[in-house]
Design an enzyme around this catalytic site. Structure first.
Site, PDB file in Angstrom:
ATOM      1  N   HIS A  25       0.848  -1.198   0.000  1.00 43.49           N
ATOM      2  CA  HIS A  25       0.000   0.000   0.000  1.00 43.49           C
ATOM      3  C   HIS A  25       0.883   1.248   0.000  1.00 43.49           C
ATOM      4  CE1 HIS A  25      -3.979  -1.874   1.440  1.00 43.49           C
ATOM      5  NE2 HIS A  25      -3.139  -2.875   1.180  1.00 43.49           N
ATOM      6  N   ASP A 127      -5.851   5.602   3.248  1.00 44.05           N
ATOM      7  CA  ASP A 127      -6.058   4.215   2.868  1.00 44.05           C
ATOM      8  C   ASP A 127      -7.395   3.716   3.401  1.00 44.05           C
ATOM      9  OD1 ASP A 127      -5.355   1.684   1.874  1.00 44.05           O
ATOM     10  OD2 ASP A 127      -3.260   2.017   2.411  1.00 44.05           O
TER      11      ASP A 127
END
Ligand code: UDP
Length: 496
Positions: A25, A127
């Site tokens: 990520h 995120d």
């Protein structure tokens, strides 16, 4: 839309990027932040914990040396997660301890709240697990954009199964069912290959409603994909899963020069691996090497490592194999006797972190054996590499359907029973690995077709991130929107 000169003179557009504690990520989010830095008047900041910041320093340094600065703002990794100091990433813990990383997500809420309110940026790109950032942003009158590290196809499949859990009604874990309400060709799966949160209640099952609500209420969603790759799913996604979506990838292609330094940090070991891999590949013929890598946090058990070693040896291809794992898994008891000597010159085993993007870009690499992590798929396709698919966990088996059945750029290594659950996994024998590789590379069969398709996708992907094309346009339209919202906020308008 303001012209570049005006933007440069106007107050800076300060954008916070907040990634989840996983390298897969952190890498693409950092890449997006670097793209933001190229736009005049934009001041991107990675808001991140210290050990994770160390992983992206080479990328940030490289970007800064080209004149595009991304700031760093550190917040503490929660000590109440009970992980040793410096362990802050899904890739640094064993599978038994991964729950502590997810626990740390919940525990980081207060620190994130404090840092956002203290600095009040003009926008937050955070995120998906950090669902509370939508409410904080709303409170401050600024937009929150949800970031997804997974592609649109796997997201749509998971969403549809949550909404309509047809898998709950199959007689056995190996019984095929069709994914409901999905555009495109009919996609069939079996329950054993679904992410664990869909099979039994876990932390993600509990968090799902909060994540989804926060995604739908956020200003929009940014995804590391390109529209052309999964356009039917992108159109569908825009209708059902978000207010707006921007498809800005493959972000790995946005900075060709910075590839070698992505995600590995500045450690001596990462640097040595980098040099070793590139030197070794330099002595190989074009297309002769299979690159074998299973991402930043999955690993194979010893018995499987042994079969893999024998399978690779027998496969007829040279190989560069990355072994991930903690200290225990990097021991070599699993190695078949005399194996290292036998494969010398023909195979290179790299322990820890290898510069995957740069390796895939090398002409010596002809085939990519991957677990079908989303970044790996995009990086492989972006470098014209066909895929031998060996999915392991979470959404990998879903993404494999895209690879094998929709895009037809790869084949499965193993067609027997497969599961996302470690203790259910069947050890894939060396003979099956050898067979799969040989079938793929020999003659002018299906491997050749897939190579051609992968090459076509590489061209489309490269074009998508080029000036004025789909991903480049989406990135700029996202930044344009954020500039407009900043101006409106300064003029007293509150974000809806
Ligand atoms: N990666 C790398 N070197 C390694 C292992 C992984 O550079 O030794 C990078 C890879 O290039 C990709 C990311 O880590 O950008 C892995 O992401 P992916 O979504 O493929 O898989 P995950 O790590 O989530 O399983």
């Amino acid at each position: 839309m303001a012209v570049a000169g005006e933007e440069a003179r106007a107050p800076k557009l300060r954008v916070f990027f907040i990634p989840f504690f996983a390298t897969s990520h952190i890498i693409p989010m950092t890449d997006i932040a670097c793209q933001f830095a190229k736009r005049p008047g934009v001041e991107p900041t990675m808001v991140i914990t210290a050990a994770n910041a160390a992983l992206i320093r080479p990328t940030l340094d490289h970007s800064a040396s080209s004149g595009y600065t991304v700031q760093l703002l550190l917040y503490p990794f929660p000590s109440a997660a009970h992980l040793p100091s410096g362990i802050e990433n899904l890739g640094s813990v064993s599978s038994d301890e991964s729950w502590k990383i997810y626990k740390a997500v919940d525990l980081s809420r207060d620190a994130q709240d404090r840092i956002i309110r203290e600095h009040t940026p003009d926008a937050i790109i955070s995120d998906i697990p950090f669902w509370w950032t939508t409410a904080i942003a709303k409170d401050l009158g600024i937009p929150r954009i949800t970031f997804h590290a997974a592609g649109v196809f796997p997201q749509c499949v998971m969403n549809n199964l949550v909404k309509n859990p047809v898998h709950d009604h199959v007689p056995t874990d190996s019984h095929q069912f069709t994914i409901p309400d999905l555009p495109g060709p009919s996609i069939k799966m079996v329950k054993s290959e679904l992410p664990e949160f869909l099979k039994h209640h876990d932390f993600l099952t509990s968090a799902w409603d909060d994540l989804k609500k926060s995604q739908l209420e956020s200003y929009g969603v940014v995804v590391n994909t390109f529209y052309e790759l999964e356009h039917e799913y992108c159109d569908y996604y825009r209708k059902v899963d978000c207010q707006r979506a921007w498809f800005v990838g493959p972000v790995a292609l946005c900075d060709e020069q910075g590839k070698a330094g992505r995600g590995g940090g500045e450690s001596e070991a990462a640097r040595e691996n980098r040099e070793r891999c590139m030197r070794w590949l330099g002595g190989k013929e074009a297309g002769s090497v299979m690159f074998v890598c299973f991402g930043s946090w999955c690993y194979l058990e010893d018995e499987q490592l042994r079969e893999m070693a024998l399978g690779l040896e027998a496969s007829g291809m040279e190989f560069l194999w990355v072994l991930r794992g903690d200290g225990e898994h990097l021991k070599t008891e699993w190695m078949p006797e005399g194996w290292e000597e036998r494969v010398q010159g023909k195979g290179l085993v790299v322990k820890g972190w290898a510069p995957q993007s740069a390796i895939l870009d090398h002409e010596a690499v002809g085939v990519f054996m991957t677990h079908c992590g989303w970044n790996s798929l995009l990086e492989g396709l972006g470098c014209r590499k066909p895929i031998l698919a060996w999915p392991l966990a979470f959404d990998h088996f879903i993404t494999e359907r895209l690879v094998v059945e929709v895009l037809k750029v790869g084949v499965r290594v193993w067609d027997g029973f497969r599961s996302t659950i470690e203790k259910e996994k069947v050890v894939v024998p060396a003979e099956a690995i050898e067979r799969a590789v040989r079938k793929f590379i020999e003659g002018s069969g299906e491997g050749e077709e897939m190579r051609k398709r992968a090459a076509k996708w590489a061209e489309i992907a490269g074009a998508a991130v080029a000036e004025g094309d789909s991903s480049h346009k989406d990135l700029n339209s996202l930044i344009d929107d954020l500039f407009v919202l900043q101006r409106e906020r300064k003029n007293g308008k509150h974000i809806e």
